[in-house]
Each structure stands twice: as C-alpha cells, then as structure tokens.
Design an enzyme around this catalytic site. Structure first.
Site, PDB file in Angstrom:
ATOM      1  N   TYR A 181      29.062  40.752  35.924  1.00 18.87           N
ATOM      2  CA  TYR A 181      28.649  39.370  35.677  1.00 18.87           C
ATOM      3  C   TYR A 181      27.433  38.952  36.508  1.00 18.87           C
ATOM      4  O   TYR A 181      26.969  37.825  36.386  1.00 18.87           O
ATOM      5  CB  TYR A 181      29.829  38.425  35.914  1.00 18.87           C
ATOM      6  CG  TYR A 181      30.816  38.468  34.770  1.00 18.87           C
ATOM      7  CD1 TYR A 181      30.787  37.510  33.760  1.00 18.87           C
ATOM      8  CD2 TYR A 181      31.749  39.492  34.668  1.00 18.87           C
ATOM      9  CE1 TYR A 181      31.665  37.564  32.690  1.00 18.87           C
ATOM     10  CE2 TYR A 181      32.639  39.551  33.605  1.00 18.87           C
ATOM     11  CZ  TYR A 181      32.587  38.588  32.616  1.00 18.87           C
ATOM     12  OH  TYR A 181      33.457  38.653  31.552  1.00 18.87           O
TER      13      TYR A 181
ATOM     14  N   ALA B 151      35.547  47.064  31.182  1.00 12.31           N
ATOM     15  CA  ALA B 151      36.370  46.379  32.179  1.00 12.31           C
ATOM     16  C   ALA B 151      35.836  44.965  32.372  1.00 12.31           C
ATOM     17  O   ALA B 151      34.622  44.732  32.303  1.00 12.31           O
ATOM     18  CB  ALA B 151      36.317  47.129  33.509  1.00 12.31           C
ATOM     19  N   LYS B 152      36.743  44.042  32.594  1.00 11.74           N
ATOM     20  CA  LYS B 152      36.312  42.688  32.968  1.00 11.74           C
ATOM     21  C   LYS B 152      36.140  42.710  34.487  1.00 11.74           C
ATOM     22  O   LYS B 152      36.992  42.222  35.253  1.00 11.74           O
ATOM     23  CB  LYS B 152      37.327  41.637  32.517  1.00 11.74           C
ATOM     24  CG  LYS B 152      36.765  40.208  32.554  1.00 11.74           C
ATOM     25  CD  LYS B 152      37.686  39.233  31.850  1.00 11.74           C
ATOM     26  CE  LYS B 152      37.168  37.812  31.922  1.00 11.74           C
ATOM     27  NZ  LYS B 152      35.927  37.614  31.137  1.00 11.74           N
ATOM     28  N   ALA B 153      35.053  43.334  34.897  1.00 15.84           N
ATOM     29  CA  ALA B 153      34.773  43.590  36.304  1.00 15.84           C
ATOM     30  C   ALA B 153      33.741  42.595  36.832  1.00 15.84           C
ATOM     31  O   ALA B 153      32.768  42.274  36.151  1.00 15.84           O
ATOM     32  CB  ALA B 153      34.255  45.016  36.481  1.00 15.84           C
TER      33      ALA B 153
END
Length: 295
Positions: free
Chosen positions: A164, A158-160
């Site tokens: 980051y 997931a680009k969660a």
C-alpha cells in the site's frame, strides 16, 4: 468538525487474545512490521451487527499471512469470535473492522523469522468512504503514476501493508489535485485497480473488469460479480487497455471501505452515472444488510 486521532479514541481493542483499553494498544518503535513491512491486514464492515463475509475475510487474513511467510496464531473461528466481541464491547452495530497481524521486536534485521507474531482487531464507526450524494453523483479519479508490480516482484495476492506504499503516494497526489482517488495500471500498462478498490466498467449492457491475477481479488469484487450474474448482467474479466476507457459508458469501484461507488471521471475520460451502476449499488446495499426473518 475535528477528527479524533486514532490513538486518542475511547473503547477497547482486541490485542493478542485479550481486550485492552484503546489508548493502551501500543507496540515498540523497533517492530519488524513497522520497519520491514512484515504485516498483513483486513478491512471489513458490520451492518446491523452482522459482519459481511466475516469468515471469508478471516480466511483471506490467514492466506495473506501464509504468503508473507508467517502464521496468524489464532484460528479462523477465533478471529470471527474476536471481531464480534469487539463490536459488542465497543457498543457498535454498524462499523468498520480492522484485523492486523505483524512480526514483533525480537530481531531488528531483514530476517525476522523467529519474531513473535502479534494480532490485533479494532472496530470503529465509519459510515462510508464516500457519502451517498458522492456515490450517486460519481467520484472523480486521477491517473496514478505508480503501477501495480509484476507478481514476480511482489506478493500481490496478499493484503500486505507494504503493497500500500504506492497506493498512499498515489492517493495523496490525487487528492492534492482535487480528485477522490486514483486508478492504477499494472506493470504492462493495463488497467488494474484503484488505490484501495477494484474497478468495473459498463458498455452496451456488459460489465467489464480487469482480471484479478495481478492484484488482490477483492471480496467485495467477488460479491458484486455474483450479484451482477444474479441480475442476468454479463460479466467479462479481461485485460483492459487505458485507451478503451473512452468507449465505456459507466464505471464504478468496489471495496469494503468504498462499498459500491459510481465514477464520473477518470483523468480525461467521462462516464454517466447510469441505471446499471445504480442497480448494482442498490443490490449490494441490500445484500450486506441482514434480511428480516419471515413471521
């Protein structure tokens, strides 16, 4: 030149289905997405008024939310339409585009299953993460201390937002040391990616890149692999050990923000900014720009 803070800019932001003045696009401090990382986002670019891989990004946005156990309350088509509306209303053709979705403020605890899902899209002018001179000269990368997590420990596909956290820490450390970014390993010590970009290496005319089964399989990464194949360049996806870097001649990174950027150095390892990397960079630049229609 001073940079205008992002909360003080002019324009409009698409917020929960309607355009609002940029400075009014606000959320409450007790927002679940802020405290517990229940937030997903995308990073996209528009070139000459056309959003590159627009629908692919919207589909990944939906998939990221699904992995994070919530549903974006707008269809892929509605998101695509909203992105173009933002470009139009902000008077931009070449822009960076940031869709984001998060759990709201109804509950402030680890569990926020019934919280409202909010969605916003902002666009702004951002020519590139690196200028053309840097791209051609090659940027310098540090070796990150933090490692990409085991997929059994985090939702790595997931680009969660929460994923980051270690990227920001790694990039801050790299910048303080004079580097542009940092290359991260996975939890087993294999080469993974940079803090916000995928990574490729070249040796004897063959392009090598880490298998994207332990981190986000970037849309730009996929595009570049296809461009390489169209050129007749062999592309090998595999586990890459850091000690192999000494044997690679060229290196480059890919991402919506970085586009295709050559790399001259990773820690103690040096690379030439050779012809293959430059050709790939040129092919990508041509691919993202709308082609003029034949007369």
């Amino acid at each position: 030149m001073s940079v205008i803070p992002f909360d003080q800019r002019d324009g409009v932001i698409w917020f929960d289905g309607k355009l609002v003045p940029w400075k009014d696009a606000k959320i409450h401090v007790l927002t679940h997405g802020l405290h517990y990382g229940s937030c997903v986002f995308e990073g996209e670019r528009s070139y000459d008024g056309v959003i590159y891989k627009c629908t692919e990004h919207s589909k990944r946005f939906h998939k990221s939310a699904e992995i994070m156990d919530f549903t974006v309350p707008y269809s892929v088509a509605e998101l695509d339409e909203a992105k173009y509306l933002c470009l139009k209303e902000n008077g931009l053709k070449d822009a960076y585009i940031r869709p984001v979705a998060w759990r709201g403020s109804e509950m402030m605890a680890v569990s926020g299953m019934n919280n409202t899902i909010h969605t916003a899209i902002a666009v702004w002018e951002w020519p590139s993460m690196f200028d053309m001179a840097q791209k051609l000269k090659g940027v310098r990368l540090d070796l990150a201390t933090y490692r990409r997590p085991d997929p059994a420990c985090a939702p790595v596909h997931a680009k969660a937002a929460g994923l980051y956290m270690i990227c920001s820490l790694s990039k801050h450390k790299a910048e303080r040391a004079g580097y542009a970014d940092a290359m991260m390993l996975d939890w087993e010590g294999n080469v993974a990616e940079c803090t916000g970009a995928n990574i490729f290496f070249i040796k004897d005319g063959v392009v090598h890149t880490p298998l994207a089964d332990r981190f986000l399989n970037g849309i730009t990464r996929q595009s570049v692999m296809e461009l390489c194949k169209q050129r007749g360049f062999e592309v090998v996806e595999r586990r890459i050990r850091p000690e192999e870097l000494e044997g690679f001649s060229e290196c480059f990174i890919t991402g919506s923000a970085a586009e295709v950027t050559l790399v001259s150095e990773i820690g103690p390892y040096s690379f030439v900014t050779g012809n293959m990397g430059k050709v790939i960079m040129e092919d990508y630049s041509a691919a993202v720009r709308p082609q003029p229609k034949a007369a």
